[in-house]
Write a protein that holds these residues in place. Structure first.
Motif, short mmCIF file in Angstrom:
data_model
loop_
_atom_site.label_atom_id
_atom_site.label_comp_id
_atom_site.label_asym_id
_atom_site.label_seq_id
_atom_site.Cartn_x
_atom_site.Cartn_y
_atom_site.Cartn_z
N LYS A 1 6.25 3.98 -42.60
CA LYS A 1 6.30 5.44 -42.76
C LYS A 1 6.60 6.12 -41.43
CE LYS A 1 3.12 5.70 -46.71
NZ LYS A 1 1.78 6.17 -47.16
N ILE A 2 5.94 5.67 -40.36
CA ILE A 2 6.15 6.27 -39.05
C ILE A 2 7.57 6.00 -38.56
CG2 ILE A 2 5.52 6.10 -36.60
CD1 ILE A 2 2.62 5.80 -37.48
N THR A 3 8.02 4.76 -38.74
CA THR A 3 9.38 4.41 -38.31
C THR A 3 10.42 5.21 -39.08
OG1 THR A 3 8.65 2.16 -37.79
CG2 THR A 3 11.02 2.51 -38.03
N ALA A 4 10.20 5.39 -40.38
CA ALA A 4 11.14 6.16 -41.20
C ALA A 4 11.20 7.61 -40.74
CB ALA A 4 10.73 6.08 -42.67
N PRO B 1 1.52 11.63 -30.89
CA PRO B 1 0.85 11.03 -32.05
C PRO B 1 0.45 12.03 -33.11
CG PRO B 1 0.03 10.04 -30.01
CD PRO B 1 0.92 11.20 -29.62
N ARG B 2 0.22 13.29 -32.72
CA ARG B 2 -0.18 14.32 -33.69
C ARG B 2 0.87 14.52 -34.78
NH1 ARG B 2 -4.25 18.00 -32.04
NH2 ARG B 2 -3.25 19.59 -33.33
N ASP B 3 2.11 14.16 -34.50
CA ASP B 3 3.17 14.33 -35.49
C ASP B 3 3.06 13.35 -36.65
OD1 ASP B 3 5.04 16.47 -34.42
OD2 ASP B 3 4.96 15.14 -32.68
N GLY C 1 -1.72 8.45 -40.97
CA GLY C 1 -2.83 7.54 -40.72
C GLY C 1 -3.77 8.10 -39.67
N THR C 2 -4.83 7.36 -39.38
CA THR C 2 -5.79 7.80 -38.37
C THR C 2 -5.15 7.77 -36.99
OG1 THR C 2 -6.60 5.56 -37.94
CG2 THR C 2 -7.66 6.81 -39.73
N ARG C 3 -5.76 8.46 -36.02
CA ARG C 3 -5.22 8.49 -34.67
C ARG C 3 -5.13 7.08 -34.09
NH1 ARG C 3 -4.23 11.99 -30.23
NH2 ARG C 3 -3.26 10.60 -28.70
N ALA C 4 -6.16 6.27 -34.32
CA ALA C 4 -6.16 4.90 -33.79
C ALA C 4 -5.01 4.08 -34.39
CB ALA C 4 -7.49 4.22 -34.07
N VAL D 1 -2.19 5.25 -35.72
CA VAL D 1 -0.93 5.80 -35.22
C VAL D 1 -0.65 5.28 -33.81
CG1 VAL D 1 0.26 7.91 -34.50
CG2 VAL D 1 -0.95 7.84 -36.69
N ASP D 2 -1.66 5.32 -32.95
CA ASP D 2 -1.50 4.84 -31.57
C ASP D 2 -1.07 3.37 -31.55
OD1 ASP D 2 -2.13 7.25 -30.44
OD2 ASP D 2 -4.22 6.75 -30.03
N GLN D 3 -1.64 2.56 -32.42
CA GLN D 3 -1.29 1.15 -32.47
C GLN D 3 0.17 0.96 -32.88
OE1 GLN D 3 -4.07 -0.83 -35.05
NE2 GLN D 3 -5.78 -0.66 -33.61
N VAL D 4 0.60 1.73 -33.89
CA VAL D 4 1.99 1.62 -34.34
C VAL D 4 2.96 2.05 -33.24
CG1 VAL D 4 3.70 2.51 -35.96
CG2 VAL D 4 1.42 1.88 -36.78
N LEU D 5 2.66 3.17 -32.59
CA LEU D 5 3.54 3.66 -31.53
C LEU D 5 3.60 2.66 -30.37
CD1 LEU D 5 2.66 7.48 -31.43
CD2 LEU D 5 4.55 6.33 -32.61
N SER D 6 2.47 2.04 -30.06
CA SER D 6 2.45 1.04 -28.99
C SER D 6 3.35 -0.14 -29.34
CB SER D 6 1.01 0.56 -28.77
OG SER D 6 0.96 -0.42 -27.74
N ARG D 7 3.30 -0.58 -30.60
CA ARG D 7 4.18 -1.69 -31.03
C ARG D 7 5.65 -1.28 -30.97
NH1 ARG D 7 0.12 -2.69 -35.02
NH2 ARG D 7 1.36 -1.60 -36.60
N LEU D 8 5.94 -0.07 -31.39
CA LEU D 8 7.34 0.39 -31.38
C LEU D 8 7.87 0.52 -29.95
CD1 LEU D 8 7.29 3.07 -34.24
CD2 LEU D 8 8.18 0.73 -34.32
N VAL D 9 6.99 0.86 -29.01
CA VAL D 9 7.40 0.90 -27.61
C VAL D 9 7.75 -0.50 -27.13
CG1 VAL D 9 6.61 1.30 -25.24
CG2 VAL D 9 6.14 3.00 -27.00
N LYS D 10 6.90 -1.49 -27.45
CA LYS D 10 7.14 -2.88 -27.05
C LYS D 10 8.42 -3.43 -27.67
CE LYS D 10 2.27 -3.98 -26.30
NZ LYS D 10 1.09 -4.77 -26.78
N GLN D 11 8.76 -2.91 -28.86
CA GLN D 11 9.98 -3.36 -29.54
C GLN D 11 11.20 -2.57 -29.10
OE1 GLN D 11 8.99 -2.89 -33.70
NE2 GLN D 11 7.30 -4.37 -33.58
#
Length: 206
Positions: A7-10, A23-25, A30-33, A35-45
């Motif tokens: 959902k976040i990637t889309a 992350p507020r966007d 999902g929860t802040r935690a 969202v932060d985890q997903v964004l961290s993975r997308l940065v690494k990718q």
């Protein structure tokens, strides 16, 4: 059912390259935690880029120059966390042709948030507007209010009045007229002068 990551990637891809966000966007997903985890993975990718703490972008790519930095306006919008922001009075005066001075660093106005952050090598300053930003009038009308506030009552001369009359549309003037009860009296008087000159210009070119 799509995962939070999907959902976040889309959403990121739907907003297209160049989008600056926080992350507020995604807190509706999902929860802040989480969202932060997903964004961290997308940065690494290397899907997105972390510009600073809590500020990311989906970077634009250029064939010759590679990954581009986002413009300060986009960073400021992300830092404002959803608050209504606008160019500072000095920037507004320059954009309307009322001043030739260009601010040394990007500066923006808001009705709430006040902060200064250095993001992606750019210092972004967000200050409280001296005249409240109004969300029910055209952008150029807000631009004029902030420019007049920056210039000050004693610096409004016939040249400024004439330039405002040329730069503002009838829709802008209607917005300013509507706002007269919510701005200082001297600014309302100035708007009356701008209206008078604008009507004279229309009559002279008719």
């Amino acid at each position: 059912m799509k995962s939070i990551t999907e959902k976040i990637t889309a959403r990121i891809r739907r907003r297209k390259r160049g989008w600056v966000f926080s992350p507020r966007d995604f807190l509706d997903i999902g929860t802040r935690a989480a969202v932060d985890q997903v964004l961290s993975r997308l940065v690494k990718q290397s899907v997105i880029r972390r510009l600073d703490r809590g500020v990311y972008d989906y970077p634009k790519q250029h064939k010759l120059f590679g990954t581009l930095l986002p413009p300060p306006d986009d960073i400021a919008r992300a830092l404002a966390l959803g608050a209504y922001i606008f160019p500072s009075g000095a920037m507004a005066a320059n954009l309307l042709g009322l001043s030739t001075q260009v601010p040394a660093k990007p500066s923006y106005l808001t009705n709430t948030t006040v902060r200064t952050r250095r993001v992606a090598g750019q210092t972004i300053e967000i200050k409280r507007a001296r005249v409240a930003l109004l969300d029910n009038i055209p952008d150029h009308a807000n631009l004029a209010l902030q420019a007049l506030s920056y210039l000050g009552r004693d610096n409004i001369d016939d040249q400024i009045i004439s330039q405002c009359a040329r730069a503002l549309t009838d829709k802008d003037m209607a917005g300013l007229h509507h706002a007269m009860g919510r701005i200082p009296g001297w600014m309302a008087d100035t708007i009356h002068k701008i209206e008078h000159v604008k009507h004279g210009q229309i009559h002279n070119t008719a």
